[in-house]
Design an enzyme around this catalytic site. Sequence first.
Site, PDB file in Angstrom:
ATOM      1  N   CYS A   1      39.950 -48.254 -79.453  1.00  0.00           N
ATOM      2  CA  CYS A   1      40.418 -47.260 -80.418  1.00  0.00           C
ATOM      3  C   CYS A   1      41.462 -47.782 -81.400  1.00  0.00           C
ATOM      4  CB  CYS A   1      40.877 -45.995 -79.710  1.00  0.00           C
ATOM      5  SG  CYS A   1      39.541 -45.260 -78.740  1.00  0.00           S
TER       6      CYS A   1
ATOM      7  N   SER B   1      40.359 -42.521 -92.630  1.00  0.00           N
ATOM      8  CA  SER B   1      39.656 -42.903 -91.420  1.00  0.00           C
ATOM      9  C   SER B   1      38.542 -43.884 -91.755  1.00  0.00           C
ATOM     10  CB  SER B   1      39.052 -41.656 -90.759  1.00  0.00           C
ATOM     11  OG  SER B   1      38.061 -41.999 -89.827  1.00  0.00           O
TER      12      SER B   1
END
Length: 552
Positions: A119, A468
Amino acid sequence: MRSDKIKKGPERAPHRSLLKALSYTDEEIKRPLIGIANSLNEVIPGHSHLGGISSSVKSGIRMAGGTPMEFNTIGVCDGIAMGHEGMKYSLPSREIIADSVEIMATAYPFDGMVFVCDCDKIIPGMLMAMLRVNIPSILISGGPMLAGWHNHKKIDLITVFEGVGARSAKAISAKEMAEIENEACPGCGSCAGMFTANSMNCISEALGLSLPGNGTVPAVMAKRFRLAKESGMAVMALVKDGIKPRDIAGKKAFENAVTVEMALGSSTNTVLHLPAIANEAGIRLDLDIFNKISARTPNLCRISPAGIQHMEDLDRAGGISAVMAELSKKELLHPRIRTVSGKTIGEIASEGLNKDRNVIRPLEDPYSKDGGLVILRGNLAPDGAVVKKSAVSQDMMSHEGPCRVFESEESAMRAIMSGKIKKGDIVIIRYEGPKGGPGMREMLGPTAAIAGAGLDKDVALITDGRFSGGTRGAAIGHVSPEAAEGGVIAVVRNGDRIRIDIPRKRIELMVSDKEIKERLSVWKEPECKVKAGYLYRYSRQVTSASTGAIFK
């Protein structure tokens, strides 16, 4: 051995006594001590299975004659932190992760280390620590999540975010929205597209700091756990040979990483993280190198959000080894760079096989002749801005329009959701940079809402914050200098026009130099949005996005 500092000689009897309190035997203490930095927690889907990955790593270490010693770091899920004040802490967590590993690797003089993570900011934080501490090390990720399914199509987390915009525009029903929500994220792993986490895991292969397959083997596959065992064994070979991360990740290795990044069309956040990681090795990775390498590197992959493929498809097609095999056809990589596998990049590429040319385009038939990311410059961003070109509609490659200026993500989101943004507009969101945010939060909500409302081919979004890896459309981030440092973006006004020319790598505020100077002369630096705690300290230490948002 480095660990002799805590275990060798009569004066270290107290240290050995404490190790024995942890149930280590004399034989285990004599062996090389291998630290395992694990970001396992129960609050991130990409981390929930890392206990099993770590157990496999430990098996590999023990099989190769070492003694594993595990500790944990923090981790933030960007998806869950998105859209509220928690996102301000995501990028700043990168520095804490690196610092915490440095502390543990110094307090406990391990002979080698394995970095177990997944992540967004966690992977770059671990890589920064690896190069800073510089002892024999390897990175193993938890792997990507599988895609979900809805209406006979693959979906992922970005489908949910864009569904919010579609639902607001009444393009889908509440029932369909609920179906998408329930199916998009089917299990553990880093979200299924070429978002920041998977981009960084793929790049770690190109840097030579992880084994082949690290970036693409899905989280749920036994192959992932076998890879973890192999990583445990590999670190023991690195310890034996005395090979350290900086012996591998030199300037040419970073050039390889940027080349693979351009071929993949990776997340724009990689442009933030790679300079920060390189900085830990004493290497300056100027933004211009991204455009230089992009100019000669074809874009071979269009993984979500740029296309309909997902990480599991890239893995089946041959993974990063196959991508490097294609790039090697025209000698676009430095082949002699060693890797943690014991093989060179050239040897790994020679073993790569492109098994699906619909997923990995052959070098002679790329999506585009240049890379998937572009650094833009101009009077609005003299120090640079970044856009994921591979995820931009052809209609928006060149665009000029009027500005709609917002001082925060929240105010922009309200305008988008209420239908106040019109075709042709250029949305400006400022004071969201590393210093001004503070924390430079990702803004997937606004871009996804624009895409969900069907405006991604008509509306551009420009910010000194960031996006993102799942963002698509003409989303231009990392504008530097940022507004809080007196960058030109601070004095853009409603109605001003901006010209975006991605092919020419330009972004211009259509206002005279004289007018810009007059506006800047009366601009005043705003007070920091927070007055205490870590974010306040962060805002006082952090540098520009153009330098990787590293600390002064």
